[in-house]
Design a protein around this motif. Sequence first.
Motif, short mmCIF file in Angstrom:
data_model
loop_
_atom_site.label_atom_id
_atom_site.label_comp_id
_atom_site.label_asym_id
_atom_site.label_seq_id
_atom_site.Cartn_x
_atom_site.Cartn_y
_atom_site.Cartn_z
N PRO B 33 31.60 47.56 29.13
CA PRO B 33 32.18 46.21 29.53
C PRO B 33 31.26 45.20 28.96
CG PRO B 33 31.25 47.54 31.31
CD PRO B 33 31.21 48.57 30.09
N SER B 34 29.88 45.33 28.66
CA SER B 34 29.12 44.47 28.04
C SER B 34 28.09 44.87 26.91
CB SER B 34 28.16 43.92 29.12
OG SER B 34 27.18 44.90 29.53
N ALA B 35 27.37 44.16 26.37
CA ALA B 35 26.41 44.26 25.30
C ALA B 35 25.38 45.23 25.58
CB ALA B 35 26.04 43.17 24.55
N SER B 36 25.12 45.25 26.80
CA SER B 36 23.55 45.95 27.44
C SER B 36 23.45 47.27 26.97
CB SER B 36 23.36 45.74 28.90
OG SER B 36 24.09 44.82 29.23
N PRO B 103 32.92 49.29 37.71
CA PRO B 103 34.03 48.21 38.51
C PRO B 103 33.92 46.93 37.19
CG PRO B 103 31.88 48.37 39.63
CD PRO B 103 31.73 49.42 38.66
N ALA B 104 34.72 47.30 36.20
CA ALA B 104 34.55 46.56 34.95
C ALA B 104 34.78 44.90 35.31
CB ALA B 104 35.68 46.88 33.94
N ALA B 105 35.70 44.48 36.28
CA ALA B 105 36.05 43.37 36.57
C ALA B 105 34.64 42.38 37.17
CB ALA B 105 37.10 43.32 37.47
N LEU B 106 33.72 43.38 37.81
CA LEU B 106 32.67 42.79 38.50
C LEU B 106 31.51 42.58 37.48
CD1 LEU B 106 32.60 44.47 42.03
CD2 LEU B 106 32.60 42.15 41.45
N ILE B 107 31.29 43.34 36.47
CA ILE B 107 30.34 43.40 35.62
C ILE B 107 29.83 41.91 35.00
CG2 ILE B 107 29.13 44.57 33.62
CD1 ILE B 107 29.65 46.48 36.06
N ARG B 108 30.94 41.51 34.30
CA ARG B 108 30.39 40.20 33.73
C ARG B 108 30.27 39.10 34.62
NH1 ARG B 108 30.87 38.83 28.68
NH2 ARG B 108 31.54 40.41 27.32
N PRO B 109 30.71 38.90 35.96
CA PRO B 109 30.29 38.08 37.00
C PRO B 109 28.93 38.38 37.59
CG PRO B 109 32.55 38.59 37.29
CD PRO B 109 31.98 39.49 36.30
N LEU B 110 28.71 39.66 37.79
CA LEU B 110 27.29 39.91 38.10
C LEU B 110 26.20 39.66 37.33
CD1 LEU B 110 28.27 43.27 40.39
CD2 LEU B 110 27.75 40.92 41.12
N ARG B 111 26.44 39.95 35.87
CA ARG B 111 25.53 39.67 34.87
C ARG B 111 25.12 38.25 34.91
NH1 ARG B 111 26.79 41.00 28.98
NH2 ARG B 111 24.36 41.42 28.45
N ARG B 112 26.36 37.33 35.09
CA ARG B 112 26.26 35.99 35.13
C ARG B 112 25.44 35.44 36.15
NH1 ARG B 112 29.46 32.93 32.08
NH2 ARG B 112 31.27 34.57 32.12
N LEU B 113 25.49 35.96 37.42
CA LEU B 113 24.87 35.75 38.78
C LEU B 113 23.37 36.13 38.30
CD1 LEU B 113 25.17 34.81 41.65
CD2 LEU B 113 25.32 37.36 41.97
N LEU B 114 23.13 37.37 37.74
CA LEU B 114 21.82 37.88 37.70
C LEU B 114 21.13 36.62 36.88
CD1 LEU B 114 19.70 40.18 37.71
CD2 LEU B 114 20.29 40.41 35.38
N ARG B 115 21.91 36.15 35.64
CA ARG B 115 21.08 35.27 34.70
C ARG B 115 20.96 33.96 35.15
NH1 ARG B 115 23.75 37.19 28.72
NH2 ARG B 115 21.83 38.92 28.53
N VAL B 461 42.75 42.37 45.85
CA VAL B 461 42.79 41.06 45.80
C VAL B 461 41.62 40.38 45.44
CG1 VAL B 461 43.11 38.78 47.32
CG2 VAL B 461 44.77 40.79 47.69
N LEU B 462 40.38 40.99 46.28
CA LEU B 462 39.05 40.11 45.83
C LEU B 462 38.84 40.63 44.37
CD1 LEU B 462 37.06 41.32 49.15
CD2 LEU B 462 38.15 38.98 48.41
N LEU B 463 39.01 41.74 43.84
CA LEU B 463 38.84 42.20 42.43
C LEU B 463 39.56 41.19 41.19
CD1 LEU B 463 38.01 46.03 42.46
CD2 LEU B 463 36.65 44.48 41.90
N LYS B 464 40.72 41.31 41.82
CA LYS B 464 41.58 40.31 40.94
C LYS B 464 41.16 39.11 40.70
CE LYS B 464 44.64 41.52 38.92
NZ LYS B 464 44.82 41.90 37.66
N LEU B 468 40.17 37.07 37.55
CA LEU B 468 40.79 35.80 36.96
C LEU B 468 39.66 34.63 36.78
CD1 LEU B 468 43.93 35.81 39.16
CD2 LEU B 468 44.02 35.96 36.67
N ASN B 469 38.77 34.65 37.76
CA ASN B 469 37.74 33.44 37.73
C ASN B 469 36.84 33.94 36.49
OD1 ASN B 469 34.59 33.31 38.43
ND2 ASN B 469 35.83 31.93 39.73
N GLU B 470 36.53 35.08 36.06
CA GLU B 470 35.72 35.26 34.79
C GLU B 470 36.52 34.68 33.74
OE1 GLU B 470 32.53 36.11 34.44
OE2 GLU B 470 32.79 36.50 32.37
N ILE B 471 37.84 35.07 33.76
CA ILE B 471 38.62 34.58 32.33
C ILE B 471 38.50 33.16 32.38
CG2 ILE B 471 40.91 34.42 31.70
CD1 ILE B 471 41.49 37.36 32.94
N LYS B 472 38.69 32.47 33.41
CA LYS B 472 38.88 31.09 33.32
C LYS B 472 37.32 30.50 32.89
CE LYS B 472 40.23 27.01 34.86
NZ LYS B 472 39.27 26.02 34.95
#
Lengths: 149, 481
Positions: B33-36, B103-115, B461-464, B468-472
């Motif tokens: 789900p990410s480059a890491s 939980p692929a939907a969460l990976i990018r947002p959590l990475r973003r949060l970390l950064r 609902v939360l994962l969705k 969606l938030n990540e796509i935006k």
Amino acid sequence: MFSESKFSDLTESLASGFFADDVIMALARYAKTQTVTEKDELALKQAVIFLEAVLEGHDWMDNPQVSRNSMESAKAFSRAVRATTPSLSSKLFVEYIKDLLNVARQLFSERTADPTKADRLRQFFGNYGRAELVRTENILEDTGLETFR
Amino acid sequence: MQDTIAHRTIEYAKQRCQALSAEIENLQDKTYPSASPKTFLSFIKRANEVIKDYLDTIESNPDLLDPLTPEELELTVKRYCKLLPYLCYLLEYIEGSEVHSTPAALIRPLRRLLRRYLPKSDILFRCYPQLNYSFLPLARQLREVFKADVFQPCLQTLPDFFAVISFPKVESKNALLHCMVGHEIGHGLYQHKKLQDKLLPVQIDKEALESLASRIVSTESDGNNSSGEQHPTQTEADRFLSAKEWLTASLNKVLGNWVEELAADAFGIHIFGPAYFFAFINFVATVTLLRSSRDSHPAPNIRMRLMWDLLTPKDDKTGQSIGFDRAFDKTLVNFAEKWMQAASLGEPASGAIHQIAEKSITTSVVGRICSEVSNAIGESRYSVKKYEEDMPVLGDLIKNVIPPNEVVVDFEKQKTRNSDVVSILNAGWNVYLSEMQEFAKNLKLAYETNKLKCDERLNKVLLKAVELNEIKTRWDEIGND
């Protein structure tokens, strides 16, 4: 599968073993050539720092404060106890480590030391390196991680 | 090199390198789900090659290790061989980080949060079979092991800060529980911001320590021998030095761990707000006793007290709450108070070392942790103000089974704002703890008889929303590029 703390123990054990190997190599080269190269000087400096930390760790209970420094010296103390065979009384242990420290300091600063004493130092780090390898194996074995046995 | 044990060992170790190399190739073809994971895989590949090259070198240049005795030579070679099971273990991290395992939907947002908190960092999220969350500062550990000059080129491929955060595989779809990641990011911040230097030293009760030592060691050992001339018997001497070593090692390790854990909790609260506190209770209630400490962690009740203090600060003058609790409804207040009450009941269930360690975590130590963590996180914390803004709007959307990924701020101008992962999960916890009846009603389900089903739907609902938030967010980023 094993826990992150075991993985950290494994990391520490491997790193500590490589450190012992570097010191052994420096002392082996000294035994053969009676010279201390620049690279070996670094290993000997680390040996001095390590032995100083052992003594600090030994005395920690006199003023028990947990700090970054005390955590390092506690580890050094444990490693030195594991490397000391046969086991000694507290008093003899301190004398033994102080002797080793003097040799290491002399080798580091004067680039020379009594060959017998240098050999004792080499023997100590030999025991240390072996004890650490056993520890590495135990960590791997405990966790079913040792795939190449 | 002659036909020695060391020579044979090198030959066999090279076979292991070969096998490892094939497995690395295999893993490189998978989807992540990410480059890491691929960054990390490159490191393992390079390290494996360097080990093989090194073995080749010492095999073809026996002079290199010539001054060593055969026993010392074997020791050095074996040590290099031990790097191979170590690399194999590292591969396990990659295996748990594939798209279908996390939980692929969460990976990018959590990475973003970390950064947001650690800009030059990277993280590998993976799922594992243990019912646990954990943090491993990989780059730091790898730099410790692969210190030798020969490994320097492969270490350069790793970011300065590179860590692994592990999720429990069985809970991978439980978005609410994943607020526990706040604590794991906290470990990263603790280490990156070198908080250990600010939070230590911690003083130990010398009397208690000496009393424990004397219980362990016989009074006849040399430490208590007034003459100082007679040496104790081997057994006594051994016991004295061993006891000293054990106490020194244990207390230093335990307290070092505990201070870091408490600081990580404080970071968890600053990053995720009340959602971390609720996730912690939900998780810990099922896996440990509230008053039971371990070498790695202080008892949950100590941790909960610190978290609750951070969530509910009072105004110095008026004594009124200026914390998150002022925005809690009655159900949430009751929930928190009940748990805090439960945490204060009963006797400590710890051993002697843990009892001494618990005494050392004084109010002043906890205060220092809270204040240093607050300073370290600065203004980027999840604030009470944000929580008060988020809850009514996002909560309403969730109750109506609408993913709360964005909020309309101006209906006529069709202006919306994105809600980030922290806001979404806090709103999720609010609904979960106090408004599930209404959520269930909108699902046309009776809550009492369909609790688990409703929980599952809520998490969906939360994962969705997060997805969606990540796509935006990605879309906006591409637009700005």
